[in-house]
Design a protein around this motif. Structure first.
Motif, short mmCIF file in Angstrom:
data_model
loop_
_atom_site.label_atom_id
_atom_site.label_comp_id
_atom_site.label_asym_id
_atom_site.label_seq_id
_atom_site.Cartn_x
_atom_site.Cartn_y
_atom_site.Cartn_z
N ASP A 277 34.72 20.34 -34.79
CA ASP A 277 35.60 21.34 -34.18
C ASP A 277 36.98 21.33 -34.81
O ASP A 277 37.63 22.38 -34.91
CB ASP A 277 35.71 21.10 -32.68
N TRP B 118 41.88 28.68 -39.04
CA TRP B 118 42.77 29.31 -38.07
C TRP B 118 44.20 29.30 -38.57
O TRP B 118 44.92 30.28 -38.43
CB TRP B 118 42.69 28.55 -36.75
N ALA C 157 46.90 37.53 -31.50
CA ALA C 157 45.47 37.44 -31.15
C ALA C 157 44.89 36.10 -31.59
O ALA C 157 44.11 35.47 -30.86
CB ALA C 157 44.69 38.58 -31.78
N THR C 158 45.29 35.65 -32.77
CA THR C 158 44.78 34.38 -33.27
C THR C 158 45.27 33.22 -32.43
O THR C 158 44.53 32.26 -32.17
CB THR C 158 45.20 34.19 -34.73
N VAL D 181 46.01 33.29 -29.20
CA VAL D 181 45.25 33.31 -27.94
C VAL D 181 43.84 32.75 -28.16
O VAL D 181 43.35 31.93 -27.37
CB VAL D 181 45.20 34.74 -27.36
N GLU D 182 43.19 33.16 -29.25
CA GLU D 182 41.84 32.66 -29.52
C GLU D 182 41.84 31.15 -29.73
O GLU D 182 40.93 30.45 -29.28
CB GLU D 182 41.28 33.35 -30.75
N MET D 183 42.87 30.63 -30.40
CA MET D 183 42.90 29.19 -30.64
C MET D 183 43.15 28.42 -29.35
O MET D 183 42.57 27.36 -29.15
CB MET D 183 43.97 28.85 -31.67
N ILE E 69 42.14 29.35 -26.41
CA ILE E 69 40.84 29.39 -25.71
C ILE E 69 39.91 28.33 -26.30
O ILE E 69 39.25 27.58 -25.58
CB ILE E 69 40.22 30.80 -25.80
N PHE E 70 39.88 28.24 -27.63
CA PHE E 70 39.05 27.24 -28.31
C PHE E 70 39.47 25.83 -27.93
O PHE E 70 38.63 24.98 -27.58
CB PHE E 70 39.15 27.46 -29.82
#
Length: 141
Positions: free
Chosen positions: A94, A101, A113-114, A116-118, A120-121
């Motif tokens: 992971d 990223w 957006a990136t 926020v996605e990170m 969440i990850f």
């Protein structure tokens, strides 16, 4: 009624080099595969012919670090060692996702957006680590 098209012999001869180049590339791959299989077969055959074959009872015993085997060959191993290894592999793999990223995050137009996605990850990773901690997997006793 549609007319039949007649190809000239020049058209037919123009297709021959194209097909020859196409099959030539496959023949190179096939030749390399055959050479590889032959190399392995010759190596195994030479090993079988050249090795000494003198089976004795001493040679058939289990051997480890110069100590004669005592008891059965089965030993109890704690499952926690495997769980630690599994958790390490999960988090190591992971963490590899953090590098792409970082490169995408630096590109213009992808920042919010990136990010926020990170998060969440990383939240999923945190939940997994919290679950392992609550189950007592990380306790070393």
């Amino acid at each position: 009624m549609p007319e039949a098209t007649v190809r000239s012999s020049a058209d037919a001869h123009a297709l021959v080099p194209l097909a020859a180049d196409y099959f030539h590339s496959y023949s190179v791959v096939g030749l390399l595969a055959v050479v590889g299989v032959l190399f392995v077969a010759v190596a195994f055959g030479a090993g079988r012919l050249l090795r000494p074959v003198v089976p004795t009872p001493e040679k058939l015993l289990t051997y480890e670090c110069g100590v004669d085997p005592v008891g059965e060959g089965w030993a109890h191993t704690q499952i926690r060692y495997y769980v630690y290894a599994f958790l390490y592999v999960i988090f190591a793999v992971d963490s590899i996702f953090l590098f792409p990223w970082a490169t995408v995050f630096a590109a213009p137009g992808f920042g919010g957006a990136t990010l926020v996605e990170m998060f969440i990850f990383l939240g999923f990773l945190a939940v997994g680590l919290l679950y392992a901690w609550k189950k007592g997997v990380l306790e070393w006793t």
